[in-house]
Design an enzyme around this catalytic site. Sequence first.
Site, PDB file in Angstrom:
ATOM      1  N   SER A   8      30.427 -62.177  -4.789  1.00 53.71           N
ATOM      2  CA  SER A   8      31.837 -62.309  -5.155  1.00 53.71           C
ATOM      3  C   SER A   8      32.694 -61.413  -4.264  1.00 53.71           C
ATOM      4  O   SER A   8      32.541 -60.191  -4.264  1.00 53.71           O
ATOM      5  CB  SER A   8      32.048 -61.908  -6.615  1.00 53.71           C
ATOM      6  OG  SER A   8      33.440 -61.742  -6.853  1.00 53.71           O
ATOM      7  N   HIS A  33      31.498 -66.553  -3.383  1.00 54.07           N
ATOM      8  CA  HIS A  33      32.148 -66.805  -4.675  1.00 54.07           C
ATOM      9  C   HIS A  33      33.539 -66.188  -4.653  1.00 54.07           C
ATOM     10  O   HIS A  33      33.697 -64.998  -4.364  1.00 54.07           O
ATOM     11  CB  HIS A  33      31.287 -66.184  -5.781  1.00 54.07           C
ATOM     12  CG  HIS A  33      31.763 -66.450  -7.164  1.00 54.07           C
ATOM     13  ND1 HIS A  33      31.483 -67.627  -7.839  1.00 54.07           N
ATOM     14  CD2 HIS A  33      32.504 -65.693  -8.019  1.00 54.07           C
ATOM     15  CE1 HIS A  33      32.025 -67.568  -9.051  1.00 54.07           C
ATOM     16  NE2 HIS A  33      32.654 -66.411  -9.196  1.00 54.07           N
ATOM     17  N   ASP A  35      36.942 -65.458  -6.769  1.00 52.24           N
ATOM     18  CA  ASP A  35      37.474 -65.335  -8.124  1.00 52.24           C
ATOM     19  C   ASP A  35      38.991 -65.342  -8.121  1.00 52.24           C
ATOM     20  O   ASP A  35      39.627 -64.358  -7.755  1.00 52.24           O
ATOM     21  CB  ASP A  35      36.969 -64.022  -8.750  1.00 52.24           C
ATOM     22  CG  ASP A  35      35.498 -64.101  -9.100  1.00 52.24           C
ATOM     23  OD1 ASP A  35      35.131 -65.021  -9.849  1.00 52.24           O
ATOM     24  OD2 ASP A  35      34.724 -63.256  -8.615  1.00 52.24           O
ATOM     25  N   MET A  37      42.405 -65.336 -10.164  1.00 55.36           N
ATOM     26  CA  MET A  37      42.908 -64.922 -11.490  1.00 55.36           C
ATOM     27  C   MET A  37      44.425 -64.906 -11.471  1.00 55.36           C
ATOM     28  O   MET A  37      45.033 -64.446 -10.501  1.00 55.36           O
ATOM     29  CB  MET A  37      42.425 -63.513 -11.817  1.00 55.36           C
ATOM     30  CG  MET A  37      40.930 -63.319 -11.693  1.00 55.36           C
ATOM     31  SD  MET A  37      40.508 -61.632 -12.181  1.00 55.36           S
ATOM     32  CE  MET A  37      38.800 -61.559 -11.654  1.00 55.36           C
ATOM     33  N   HIS A  66      36.121 -70.078  -8.241  1.00 57.62           N
ATOM     34  CA  HIS A  66      36.105 -69.904  -9.697  1.00 57.62           C
ATOM     35  C   HIS A  66      37.533 -69.665 -10.167  1.00 57.62           C
ATOM     36  O   HIS A  66      38.086 -68.591  -9.944  1.00 57.62           O
ATOM     37  CB  HIS A  66      35.185 -68.698 -10.020  1.00 57.62           C
ATOM     38  CG  HIS A  66      35.108 -68.343 -11.455  1.00 57.62           C
ATOM     39  ND1 HIS A  66      34.532 -67.165 -11.890  1.00 57.62           N
ATOM     40  CD2 HIS A  66      35.511 -68.992 -12.580  1.00 57.62           C
ATOM     41  CE1 HIS A  66      34.595 -67.107 -13.211  1.00 57.62           C
ATOM     42  NE2 HIS A  66      35.192 -68.196 -13.650  1.00 57.62           N
ATOM     43  N   MET A  68      39.963 -68.757 -12.675  1.00 56.24           N
ATOM     44  CA  MET A  68      40.272 -68.130 -13.972  1.00 56.24           C
ATOM     45  C   MET A  68      41.781 -68.171 -14.137  1.00 56.24           C
ATOM     46  O   MET A  68      42.465 -67.137 -14.120  1.00 56.24           O
ATOM     47  CB  MET A  68      39.743 -66.690 -13.997  1.00 56.24           C
ATOM     48  CG  MET A  68      38.238 -66.618 -14.204  1.00 56.24           C
ATOM     49  SD  MET A  68      37.595 -64.983 -13.825  1.00 56.24           S
ATOM     50  CE  MET A  68      37.417 -65.155 -12.056  1.00 56.24           C
ATOM     51  N   MET A 137      29.657 -67.145 -18.140  1.00 60.89           N
ATOM     52  CA  MET A 137      30.112 -65.782 -17.861  1.00 60.89           C
ATOM     53  C   MET A 137      29.253 -64.816 -18.670  1.00 60.89           C
ATOM     54  O   MET A 137      29.093 -64.984 -19.884  1.00 60.89           O
ATOM     55  CB  MET A 137      31.582 -65.602 -18.261  1.00 60.89           C
ATOM     56  CG  MET A 137      32.583 -66.435 -17.455  1.00 60.89           C
ATOM     57  SD  MET A 137      32.600 -66.065 -15.693  1.00 60.89           S
ATOM     58  CE  MET A 137      33.081 -64.341 -15.705  1.00 60.89           C
ATOM     59  N   PHE A 143      37.451 -58.704 -14.700  1.00 56.74           N
ATOM     60  CA  PHE A 143      37.227 -57.556 -13.823  1.00 56.74           C
ATOM     61  C   PHE A 143      35.775 -57.496 -13.353  1.00 56.74           C
ATOM     62  O   PHE A 143      34.867 -57.840 -14.108  1.00 56.74           O
ATOM     63  CB  PHE A 143      37.564 -56.251 -14.542  1.00 56.74           C
ATOM     64  CG  PHE A 143      39.011 -56.156 -14.948  1.00 56.74           C
ATOM     65  CD1 PHE A 143      39.950 -55.604 -14.084  1.00 56.74           C
ATOM     66  CD2 PHE A 143      39.432 -56.658 -16.171  1.00 56.74           C
ATOM     67  CE1 PHE A 143      41.291 -55.547 -14.440  1.00 56.74           C
ATOM     68  CE2 PHE A 143      40.775 -56.603 -16.544  1.00 56.74           C
ATOM     69  CZ  PHE A 143      41.700 -56.046 -15.674  1.00 56.74           C
ATOM     70  N   GLY A 144      35.594 -57.043 -12.124  1.00 57.77           N
ATOM     71  CA  GLY A 144      34.252 -56.749 -11.640  1.00 57.77           C
ATOM     72  C   GLY A 144      33.780 -55.425 -12.216  1.00 57.77           C
ATOM     73  O   GLY A 144      34.550 -54.678 -12.823  1.00 57.77           O
ATOM     74  N   GLY A 145      32.497 -55.151 -12.053  1.00 59.08           N
ATOM     75  CA  GLY A 145      31.960 -53.847 -12.420  1.00 59.08           C
ATOM     76  C   GLY A 145      31.700 -53.626 -13.896  1.00 59.08           C
ATOM     77  O   GLY A 145      31.476 -52.492 -14.326  1.00 59.08           O
ATOM     78  N   ASP A 175      27.628 -64.961 -13.956  1.00 60.54           N
ATOM     79  CA  ASP A 175      28.679 -64.215 -13.264  1.00 60.54           C
ATOM     80  C   ASP A 175      29.084 -63.022 -14.123  1.00 60.54           C
ATOM     81  O   ASP A 175      29.616 -63.194 -15.218  1.00 60.54           O
ATOM     82  CB  ASP A 175      29.870 -65.160 -13.049  1.00 60.54           C
ATOM     83  CG  ASP A 175      30.976 -64.562 -12.210  1.00 60.54           C
ATOM     84  OD1 ASP A 175      30.842 -63.412 -11.764  1.00 60.54           O
ATOM     85  OD2 ASP A 175      31.985 -65.268 -12.005  1.00 60.54           O
ATOM     86  N   GLY A 176      28.806 -61.809 -13.613  1.00 60.13           N
ATOM     87  CA  GLY A 176      29.238 -60.598 -14.294  1.00 60.13           C
ATOM     88  C   GLY A 176      28.084 -59.685 -14.677  1.00 60.13           C
ATOM     89  O   GLY A 176      27.205 -60.066 -15.445  1.00 60.13           O
ATOM     90  N   GLY A 177      28.085 -58.495 -14.087  1.00 58.86           N
ATOM     91  CA  GLY A 177      27.103 -57.482 -14.479  1.00 58.86           C
ATOM     92  C   GLY A 177      25.682 -57.748 -14.017  1.00 58.86           C
ATOM     93  O   GLY A 177      24.736 -57.191 -14.570  1.00 58.86           O
ATOM     94  N   GLY A 197      29.054 -59.186  -7.527  1.00 62.90           N
ATOM     95  CA  GLY A 197      30.039 -58.539  -6.677  1.00 62.90           C
ATOM     96  C   GLY A 197      29.619 -57.131  -6.343  1.00 62.90           C
ATOM     97  O   GLY A 197      29.122 -56.839  -5.249  1.00 62.90           O
TER      98      GLY A 197
HETATM   99  C1  DX5 Z   1      34.992 -61.433 -13.054  1.00 65.46           C
HETATM  100  C2  DX5 Z   1      34.521 -62.319 -11.936  1.00 65.46           C
HETATM  101  C3  DX5 Z   1      33.205 -61.950 -11.363  1.00 65.46           C
HETATM  102  C4  DX5 Z   1      33.093 -60.531 -10.920  1.00 65.46           C
HETATM  103  C5  DX5 Z   1      31.656 -60.122 -11.000  1.00 65.46           C
HETATM  104  O1  DX5 Z   1      35.875 -62.049 -13.914  1.00 65.46           O
HETATM  105  O2  DX5 Z   1      34.415 -63.655 -12.330  1.00 65.46           O
HETATM  106  O3  DX5 Z   1      32.830 -62.804 -10.298  1.00 65.46           O
HETATM  107  O4  DX5 Z   1      33.598 -60.338  -9.644  1.00 65.46           O
HETATM  108  O5  DX5 Z   1      31.598 -58.813 -10.622  1.00 65.46           O
HETATM  109  P1  DX5 Z   1      30.366 -57.854 -10.856  1.00 65.46           P
HETATM  110  O6  DX5 Z   1      29.191 -58.491 -10.174  1.00 65.46           O
HETATM  111  O7  DX5 Z   1      30.816 -56.599 -10.220  1.00 65.46           O
HETATM  112  O8  DX5 Z   1      30.162 -57.744 -12.337  1.00 65.46           O
HETATM  113 ZN    ZN Z   2      33.527 -65.468 -10.835  1.00 65.52          ZN
END
Ligand code: DX5
Ligand code: ZN
Length: 211
Positions: A8, A33, A35, A37, A66, A68, A137, A143-145, A175-177, A197
């Site tokens: 991502s 990928h 994202d 938003m 993606h 959002m 998801m 948010f990432g991280g 996607d996520g974590g 990401g």
């Molecule tokens: C969050 C995004 C994800 C995000 C994942 O809403 O859709 O793609 O970037 O980030 P990590 O891998 O850092 O959790």
């Molecule tokens: Zn995503």
Amino acid sequence: SQRIIAPSLLAADWSRLADECSRAIRAGSDWLHLDVMDGHLVDNISFGPQFVATIHRTNDIFLDVHLMIDRPDHFLDRFIKAGADNITVHVEANHDVGDTLRRIRAAGLSCGLAIDGQTPFAAAEPWLDQIDLFLVMTINAGFGGQALIPETLDKVRAAKAWRESHGLSYHIEVDGGVHNGTLPDVLAAGANAIVAGTALFGAPDLSLIHI
Ligand code: DX5
Ligand code: ZN
């Protein structure tokens, strides 16, 4: 299904975006990928079609976009024109889901449907026979991280069982974590397309790719 790794770009260093894309591609990424938003569907604003078009113009790799955003139907044509290869829309957004998916397919793109961290699997059932990719998801989008929510993996298992019992072939994307610590559970649950990401761009060689 085929294993796909999709870094991502949200977690890339945007001051060196071209280098970050090359780094991800050289390391063996299958897709990038992206994202998008809008500050309505999720509580964050990232980038729009012009950013996607820039990545498309400067890279050959498959772009997994993606959305959002609350009105994917309103912005769809701009993301198609920007060069997306797959477009994933959310079931929670404010649109006619079936119609948006039809328009993505009619444009010759791969079409994806996403459910957010708290949305039940049943919300996606009516459209599972109309998609190329199902995005579960594994966090609450925005948010990432963030840390992966383990209960979301039940929906990955449900998606896999549904795919088998209905003779379908959609990718199951998470996607996520996702990082080295959570990846084994994610794969065991049945996901084959892995978005990450922080874990990928945070490592010099994006080493998660080689797992
Ligand atoms: C969050 C995004 C994800 C995000 C994942 O809403 O859709 O793609 O970037 O980030 P990590 O891998 O850092 O959790
Ligand atoms: Zn995503």
